[in-house]
Design a protein around this motif. Structure first.
Motif, PDB file in Angstrom:
ATOM      1  N   ASP A  62       0.829  -1.206   0.000  1.00 43.69           N
ATOM      2  CA  ASP A  62       0.000   0.000   0.000  1.00 43.69           C
ATOM      3  C   ASP A  62       0.863   1.257   0.000  1.00 43.69           C
ATOM      4  OD1 ASP A  62      -1.441   2.242   1.751  1.00 43.69           O
ATOM      5  OD2 ASP A  62      -3.011   1.072   0.752  1.00 43.69           O
ATOM      6  N   ASN A  81      -7.062  -3.425   0.856  1.00 39.92           N
ATOM      7  CA  ASN A  81      -6.804  -3.458   2.286  1.00 39.92           C
ATOM      8  C   ASN A  81      -7.971  -4.084   3.053  1.00 39.92           C
ATOM      9  OD1 ASN A  81      -4.320  -2.229   1.903  1.00 39.92           O
ATOM     10  ND2 ASN A  81      -5.144  -0.158   2.190  1.00 39.92           N
ATOM     11  N   ALA A 121      -6.633   5.143  -5.155  1.00 46.00           N
ATOM     12  CA  ALA A 121      -7.023   5.133  -3.736  1.00 46.00           C
ATOM     13  C   ALA A 121      -8.163   4.159  -3.434  1.00 46.00           C
ATOM     14  CB  ALA A 121      -7.375   6.549  -3.279  1.00 46.00           C
ATOM     15  N   PRO A 122      -9.287   4.182  -4.158  1.00 41.22           N
ATOM     16  CA  PRO A 122     -10.348   3.206  -3.834  1.00 41.22           C
ATOM     17  C   PRO A 122      -9.932   1.765  -4.100  1.00 41.22           C
ATOM     18  CG  PRO A 122     -10.896   4.452  -5.829  1.00 41.22           C
ATOM     19  CD  PRO A 122      -9.721   5.124  -5.206  1.00 41.22           C
ATOM     20  N   ASP A 127      -7.990   0.795  -1.084  1.00 39.80           N
ATOM     21  CA  ASP A 127      -8.901   0.610   0.050  1.00 39.80           C
ATOM     22  C   ASP A 127      -9.599  -0.744  -0.040  1.00 39.80           C
ATOM     23  OD1 ASP A 127      -8.185   3.076   0.994  1.00 39.80           O
ATOM     24  OD2 ASP A 127      -9.927   4.131   0.156  1.00 39.80           O
TER      25      ASP A 127
END
Length: 346
Positions: free
Chosen positions: A165, A190, A183-184, A187
């Protein structure tokens, strides 16, 4: 009273039922919805004495088998390879013909009954498959992110799972449009990683609470995933009269073909579940190539590898791991520092 044999050709929506007598004469035929209550009611309405009710192995066979057995029906689940070999002689493959074919096969006794696993074993299997699928999706997401960045000259390179990440965010820093895209995705990756960790903790808990799992984990290179895969597949170790039968059951023994003067020994049969073969094979490879400590099983495997090659040696070691799991001796792992845990696991 004349005895009848009933065969079920089951699909998700409908089930074809055929009943034949001891002289192979078709006595009853019907088609109805796939529902245990409906099947029980129909067989009761026929008013015949059933010696056996056949159910082929398929994705929902455990549910249907358990429901029919709880209703007192003499149901068995048959080996699909035997059924396929018998039904290949039928010219027109229809649900009706399949139901009659498996019924005649059962009446003649040319079948092999298979174990229907308990609900607990099926739950463990669901846990293992869910964890494997989640891990695969997380890796797919990582590879997709790498693929998006590569054409822009941004190379993630070899990086640990924990640093992935931060590495990606450093690469796209200052590129607002690219940051908004990545970014999404990070996310989502993760979130999958967190859920994967939860599933793995459940695997550890389940493996530690099982005696066969603890026995297998005594050996170096054998972790919770290997032990729990074995437990979920074996279900009831007592069904094997001899531990030497375990390797054949999981398709880890070689095929053999004899005809006339020909007598050939081929590769392993692979007749069982792929996951069940793969996990112990990975543990065997680790024992032979990555475990620095010497013990009986590893030394035996290394000697075999020099004669037969690493692939065959790993298969042989995997067979022994299966034997240990159903109650075999753990002395193959040596005695140094292990005796207390061996006694506790036994």
């Amino acid at each position: 009273m004349m005895e009848f044999y009933a065969g079920l050709d089951v699909s998700l929506e409908a089930t074809n039922i055929c009943a034949v007598d001891g002289d192979s004469n078709v006595g009853r035929e019907a088609k109805l919805e796939t529902d245990p209550d409906a099947i029980e009611l129909l067989l009761a309405e026929w008013g015949i004495h059933l010696k056996r009710v056949d159910l082929g192995a398929f994705s929902s066979s455990a549910w249907l088998f358990t429901a029919l057995a709880d209703k007192g029906l003499p149901v068995i689940c048959i080996e699909t390879r035997h059924a396929k070999a018998a039904l290949n002689a039928i010219l027109n493959k229809t649900h009706r013909n399949d139901a009659e074919g498996v019924t005649q096969m059962m009446r003649a006794g040319w079948f092999r009954a298979v174990l229907v696993k308990s609900e607990s074993a099926q739950t463990l299997r669901a846990l293992l498959v869910g964890r494997k699928t989640m891990r695969g999706k997380m890796l797919d997401m990582e590879n997709m992110i790498r693929g998006l960045l590569c054409p822009l000259g941004l190379k993630v390179g070899e990086i640990s799972v924990g640093r992935f990440d931060a590495r990606v965010r450093d690469l796209v820093a200052g590129k607002k449009e690219l940051e908004a895209i990545v970014a999404p995705l990070l996310d989502a990756r993760n979130a999958m990683r967190l859920q994967l960790a939860k599933l793995y903790r459940m695997v550890l808990t389940a493996a530690r609470s099982d005696s066969a799992g603890r026995r297998m984990m005594i050996g170096p290179g054998v972790g919770a995933l290997v032990a729990l895969t074995f437990r979920a597949t074996i279900d009831n170790p007592a069904r094997f009269k001899k531990s030497t039968n375990v390797g054949a059951h999981f398709g880890l023994t070689p095929r053999r073909y004899q005809s006339g003067q020909a007598d050939r020994i081929g590769s392993i049969s692979k007749c069982s579940d792929e996951l069940t073969r793969a996990m112990p094979h990975e543990a065997a490879i680790a024992i032979l190539t990555r475990i620095p400590k010497n013990f009986k099983l590893r030394l035996w495997g290394l000697r075999l590898a020099r004669k037969k090659g690493l692939k065959r040696a790993a298969t042989a070691v995997a067979v022994l791991l299966h034997k240990i799991g159903i109650g075999g001796s753990t002395s193959q792992f040596g005695a140094s520092g292990k005796r207390g845990r061996v006694a506790a696991a036994a």
